[in-house]
Design a protein around this motif. Sequence first.
Motif, PDB file in Angstrom:
ATOM      1  N   LEU A   1       1.290   9.745  -5.541  1.00  0.00           N
ATOM      2  CA  LEU A   1       2.119  10.943  -5.512  1.00  0.00           C
ATOM      3  C   LEU A   1       2.357  11.502  -6.922  1.00  0.00           C
ATOM      4  O   LEU A   1       2.177  12.714  -7.136  1.00  0.00           O
ATOM      5  N   PRO A   2       2.715  10.661  -7.911  1.00  0.00           N
ATOM      6  CA  PRO A   2       2.809  11.195  -9.286  1.00  0.00           C
ATOM      7  C   PRO A   2       1.475  11.727  -9.818  1.00  0.00           C
ATOM      8  O   PRO A   2       1.453  12.742 -10.518  1.00  0.00           O
ATOM      9  N   ILE A   3       0.365  11.062  -9.479  1.00  0.00           N
ATOM     10  CA  ILE A   3      -0.942  11.559  -9.908  1.00  0.00           C
ATOM     11  C   ILE A   3      -1.196  12.939  -9.317  1.00  0.00           C
ATOM     12  O   ILE A   3      -1.682  13.843 -10.002  1.00  0.00           O
TER      13      ILE A   3
ATOM     14  N   PHE B   1      -2.271   8.055 -18.037  1.00  0.00           N
ATOM     15  CA  PHE B   1      -1.401   7.632 -16.932  1.00  0.00           C
ATOM     16  C   PHE B   1      -2.201   6.840 -15.904  1.00  0.00           C
ATOM     17  O   PHE B   1      -1.777   5.766 -15.467  1.00  0.00           O
ATOM     18  N   VAL B   2      -3.370   7.352 -15.548  1.00  0.00           N
ATOM     19  CA  VAL B   2      -4.217   6.664 -14.570  1.00  0.00           C
ATOM     20  C   VAL B   2      -4.652   5.297 -15.100  1.00  0.00           C
ATOM     21  O   VAL B   2      -4.543   4.284 -14.404  1.00  0.00           O
ATOM     22  N   LEU B   3      -5.133   5.252 -16.338  1.00  0.00           N
ATOM     23  CA  LEU B   3      -5.622   3.993 -16.904  1.00  0.00           C
ATOM     24  C   LEU B   3      -4.513   2.951 -17.063  1.00  0.00           C
ATOM     25  O   LEU B   3      -4.762   1.751 -16.943  1.00  0.00           O
ATOM     26  N   CYS B   4      -3.308   3.398 -17.354  1.00  0.00           N
ATOM     27  CA  CYS B   4      -2.214   2.448 -17.567  1.00  0.00           C
ATOM     28  C   CYS B   4      -1.581   1.972 -16.259  1.00  0.00           C
ATOM     29  O   CYS B   4      -1.094   0.845 -16.190  1.00  0.00           O
ATOM     30  N   TRP B   5      -1.566   2.798 -15.238  1.00  0.00           N
ATOM     31  CA  TRP B   5      -0.859   2.455 -14.016  1.00  0.00           C
ATOM     32  C   TRP B   5      -1.751   1.987 -12.876  1.00  0.00           C
ATOM     33  O   TRP B   5      -1.291   1.239 -12.009  1.00  0.00           O
ATOM     34  N   LEU B   6      -3.002   2.405 -12.839  1.00  0.00           N
ATOM     35  CA  LEU B   6      -3.886   2.016 -11.740  1.00  0.00           C
ATOM     36  C   LEU B   6      -4.075   0.498 -11.647  1.00  0.00           C
ATOM     37  O   LEU B   6      -3.955  -0.072 -10.555  1.00  0.00           O
ATOM     38  N   PRO B   7      -4.333  -0.207 -12.763  1.00  0.00           N
ATOM     39  CA  PRO B   7      -4.480  -1.674 -12.657  1.00  0.00           C
ATOM     40  C   PRO B   7      -3.233  -2.362 -12.096  1.00  0.00           C
ATOM     41  O   PRO B   7      -3.346  -3.325 -11.338  1.00  0.00           O
ATOM     42  N   PHE B   8      -2.061  -1.872 -12.442  1.00  0.00           N
ATOM     43  CA  PHE B   8      -0.821  -2.458 -11.931  1.00  0.00           C
ATOM     44  C   PHE B   8      -0.762  -2.357 -10.408  1.00  0.00           C
ATOM     45  O   PHE B   8      -0.465  -3.333  -9.724  1.00  0.00           O
TER      46      PHE B   8
ATOM     47  N   THR C   1       0.828  -1.197   0.000  1.00  0.00           N
ATOM     48  CA  THR C   1       0.000   0.000   0.000  1.00  0.00           C
ATOM     49  C   THR C   1       0.867   1.254   0.000  1.00  0.00           C
ATOM     50  O   THR C   1       0.591   2.205  -0.733  1.00  0.00           O
ATOM     51  N   TRP C   2       1.925   1.235   0.794  1.00  0.00           N
ATOM     52  CA  TRP C   2       2.812   2.396   0.824  1.00  0.00           C
ATOM     53  C   TRP C   2       3.557   2.581  -0.490  1.00  0.00           C
ATOM     54  O   TRP C   2       3.715   3.696  -0.974  1.00  0.00           O
ATOM     55  N   VAL C   3       4.005   1.490  -1.070  1.00  0.00           N
ATOM     56  CA  VAL C   3       4.707   1.577  -2.359  1.00  0.00           C
ATOM     57  C   VAL C   3       3.774   2.127  -3.429  1.00  0.00           C
ATOM     58  O   VAL C   3       4.149   2.998  -4.213  1.00  0.00           O
ATOM     59  N   SER C   4       2.546   1.628  -3.461  1.00  0.00           N
ATOM     60  CA  SER C   4       1.580   2.139  -4.440  1.00  0.00           C
ATOM     61  C   SER C   4       1.261   3.601  -4.191  1.00  0.00           C
ATOM     62  O   SER C   4       1.082   4.372  -5.130  1.00  0.00           O
TER      63      SER C   4
END
Length: 154
Positions: A11-13, A60-67, A2-5
């Motif tokens: 933070l980038p978002i 960015f959200v669509l590509c990284w959120l599922p990961f 959770t912290w890594v995510s």
Amino acid sequence: MTWVSTIYFFLPILCLTLLYGLICRKLWSSRHNLRGPQAASREKYHKQTIKMLAVVVLAFVLCWLPFHIGRILFAQTEIILYDVTQYFNLISMILFYLGASINPILYNVMSQKYRQAVSKILNYGQVWHSRSLTRSEKTSLEENNLGCTSKGNG
């Protein structure tokens, strides 16, 4: 996890939204102050830029959120859901790698000025390459491009 995510996604978002939001606000507020014969075209480009920035953040959200969702699910699921998390992980990894290359694709699709600039750069590379050839190499290359040879075409 959770912290890594949180650090590597939220933070980038936050930064993207804040900084691009400031740019959009500046462009949106300056559109009323545009004067002169080219004001309409500049307003059009401002709107296009605002749309592009919004699409970049959304991509960015669509590509990284599922990961990041997959990472959290994988760390917290039991063996029963293992197959589901594996498929989710596969899809999220595809989006993860797409996220690394999607911005130039979006720029190309959304911006005629970007396509023209890339075309100009690529054409400049061809001109630079042709300038580095010797005169006989250029002649031979030009004749081959025309489907001719220097001998027997009289």
